[in-house]
Design an enzyme around this catalytic site. Structure first.
Site, PDB file in Angstrom:
ATOM      1  N   GLY A  27      46.770  38.097  49.041  1.00 43.14           N
ATOM      2  CA  GLY A  27      47.356  36.882  48.474  1.00 43.14           C
ATOM      3  C   GLY A  27      46.582  36.340  47.284  1.00 43.14           C
ATOM      4  N   HIS A  30      47.984  37.488  41.347  1.00 43.46           N
ATOM      5  CA  HIS A  30      47.914  37.395  39.880  1.00 43.46           C
ATOM      6  C   HIS A  30      48.713  38.570  39.314  1.00 43.46           C
ATOM      7  CE1 HIS A  30      45.017  40.585  40.408  1.00 43.46           C
ATOM      8  NE2 HIS A  30      44.259  39.805  41.155  1.00 43.46           N
ATOM      9  N   HIS A  33      48.266  42.145  40.800  1.00 39.54           N
ATOM     10  CA  HIS A  33      49.059  42.422  42.005  1.00 39.54           C
ATOM     11  C   HIS A  33      50.527  42.688  41.631  1.00 39.54           C
ATOM     12  CE1 HIS A  33      45.938  39.635  43.923  1.00 39.54           C
ATOM     13  NE2 HIS A  33      45.813  40.747  44.636  1.00 39.54           N
ATOM     14  N   GLY A 143      45.390  49.267  43.682  1.00 37.66           N
ATOM     15  CA  GLY A 143      44.818  49.125  42.354  1.00 37.66           C
ATOM     16  C   GLY A 143      43.502  49.884  42.250  1.00 37.66           C
ATOM     17  N   SER A 182      41.551  37.629  42.364  1.00 36.41           N
ATOM     18  CA  SER A 182      41.782  36.330  43.010  1.00 36.41           C
ATOM     19  C   SER A 182      40.501  35.508  42.988  1.00 36.41           C
ATOM     20  CB  SER A 182      42.226  36.544  44.455  1.00 36.41           C
ATOM     21  OG  SER A 182      43.346  37.400  44.496  1.00 36.41           O
ATOM     22  N   ARG A 183      39.359  36.185  43.037  1.00 34.43           N
ATOM     23  CA  ARG A 183      38.074  35.468  43.079  1.00 34.43           C
ATOM     24  C   ARG A 183      37.725  34.825  41.737  1.00 34.43           C
ATOM     25  NH1 ARG A 183      36.711  39.784  46.972  1.00 34.43           N
ATOM     26  NH2 ARG A 183      36.108  38.779  48.925  1.00 34.43           N
TER      27      ARG A 183
HETATM   28  P1  AMP Z   1      43.573  42.172  47.113  1.00 30.35           P
HETATM   29  O1  AMP Z   1      44.564  41.070  47.260  1.00 30.35           O
HETATM   30  O2  AMP Z   1      42.371  41.796  46.318  1.00 30.35           O
HETATM   31  O3  AMP Z   1      43.252  42.850  48.415  1.00 30.35           O
HETATM   32  O4  AMP Z   1      44.297  43.285  46.239  1.00 30.35           O
HETATM   33  C1  AMP Z   1      45.520  43.858  46.628  1.00 30.35           C
HETATM   34  C2  AMP Z   1      45.796  45.053  45.769  1.00 30.35           C
HETATM   35  O5  AMP Z   1      45.870  44.662  44.402  1.00 30.35           O
HETATM   36  C3  AMP Z   1      44.683  46.115  45.861  1.00 30.35           C
HETATM   37  O6  AMP Z   1      45.264  47.404  45.862  1.00 30.35           O
HETATM   38  C4  AMP Z   1      43.901  45.857  44.602  1.00 30.35           C
HETATM   39  O7  AMP Z   1      43.194  46.982  44.132  1.00 30.35           O
HETATM   40  C5  AMP Z   1      44.999  45.475  43.634  1.00 30.35           C
HETATM   41  N1  AMP Z   1      44.459  44.723  42.492  1.00 30.35           N
HETATM   42  C6  AMP Z   1      43.600  43.682  42.539  1.00 30.35           C
HETATM   43  N2  AMP Z   1      43.272  43.286  41.278  1.00 30.35           N
HETATM   44  C7  AMP Z   1      43.939  44.108  40.432  1.00 30.35           C
HETATM   45  C8  AMP Z   1      44.010  44.231  38.999  1.00 30.35           C
HETATM   46  N3  AMP Z   1      43.330  43.417  38.197  1.00 30.35           N
HETATM   47  N4  AMP Z   1      44.803  45.199  38.475  1.00 30.35           N
HETATM   48  C9  AMP Z   1      45.500  46.046  39.290  1.00 30.35           C
HETATM   49  N5  AMP Z   1      45.470  45.976  40.636  1.00 30.35           N
HETATM   50  C10 AMP Z   1      44.702  45.030  41.209  1.00 30.35           C
END
Ligand code: AMP
Length: 280
Positions: A27, A30, A33, A143, A182-183
């Protein structure tokens, strides 16, 4: 767009679908995602996202409690980019009383982020396997921002013969090069100004590599020097490793390589990486 709160709702929804492409997230969505969702749509499958801040992948001193949560806005964004449904499991259903079974990778999970965050990838792989089983997805999109995570999931799928196609997508960045995360929401205005240095350092290493530098330690040293110039950073690691199995280079770089970085900026831990290329 359907919002599926429990496992039963998900099961009922799944019965009516053909091929499903799945995008798991925590969640606070951005554009990075959303680019995964958009790619999932091009596969011609029904696109399912999930939002679950997985407690098992956070250490006791990490930011589970303060991780940004904004479900209503997230659902709006997902609907806009064309996700058919979002699965929002609750923790009690994901980890019922007496839960005791985990996925353990014996090698790649112990380096890089795995060394600084013991148990992190065990938590990630366990929840991803559960999500694959619950959603019965055909493809799953990740990602490359989380490079080690993506490689570990590919490896789990291969080692355990899971019937899922894993797709890795490029990192989306802000205009100044900072990898979307997200951070980033938790960086102060001052910290936000310093944050793109990480990408700058990765680009410098890529240029050096492409100009013929094959000594991984020299590339890392140059990165360390750049970050030393900005005392706001506390470097966790910078390493050059093989792209496919994250193996270290003891001699000259002789396989396709990626530079990976983790650094603390104030209370925020940032990670980033850049594929340097293949030696010729
Ligand atoms: P998270 O919500 O951080 O667990 O990320 C969910 C998915 O989004 C994971 O597969 C991440 O690698 C991908 N993701 C996060 N940031 C980015 C980004 N800047 N560009 C592309 N994919 C991303």
């Amino acid at each position: 767009m359907d919002t599926l709160i429990g496992i039963d709702e998900l099961k009922t929804w799944r019965r009516g679908q053909g091929r499903v492409a799945f995008v798991p997230t925590m969640g606070a969505l951005h554009d990075g995602h959303l680019s995964l969702i958009e790619h999932a749509r091009t596969l011609g499958d029904t696109v399912l996202a999930s939002i679950f801040v997985n407690p098992k992948q956070f250490g006791p001193k990490e930011d589970f409690a303060t991780y940004p949560r904004m479900l209503a806005e997230d659902c709006e964004k997902l609907a806009k980019v064309g996700a058919a449904a979002v699965f929002v499991p609750n923790t009690a259903e994901m980890y019922p009383e007496g839960f005791q079974t985990y996925v353990i990778n014996e090698s790649m999970a112990n380096v890089l982020c795995g060394r600084s965050r013991p148990g992190h990838f065990q938590g990630v792989l366990t929840v991803v396997l559960k999500l694959f089983n619950m959603t019965r997805c055909d493809a799953a999109i990740f990602g490359k921002k989380d490079y080690q995570q993506w490689r570990l999931i590919e490896r789990m799928v291969r080692d355990l013969a899971l019937p899922v196609e894993v797709i890795g997508m490029p990192t989306l960045r802000e205009k100044d090069g900072l990898a979307m995360s997200s951070r980033n929401l938790r960086l102060s205005a001052e910290e936000r100004k310093f944050a793109p240095t990480i990408h700058k350092g990765l680009r410098q290493a890529q240029e050096k590599f492409q100009a013929g530098e094959r000594d991984a330690s020299k590339l890392c040293k140059q990165f360390e020097e750049l970050l030393k110039g900005q005392p706001a950073f506390k470097l966790d690691y910078v390493e050059v490793r093989a792209q496919d199995d994250l193996g270290a280079f003891t001699g000259p770089i002789d396989r396709a390589a990626v530079m990976l970085v983790a650094a603390h900026l104030g209370s925020v831990r940032l990670i980033d990486n850049l594929e340097l290329g293949s030696p010729r």
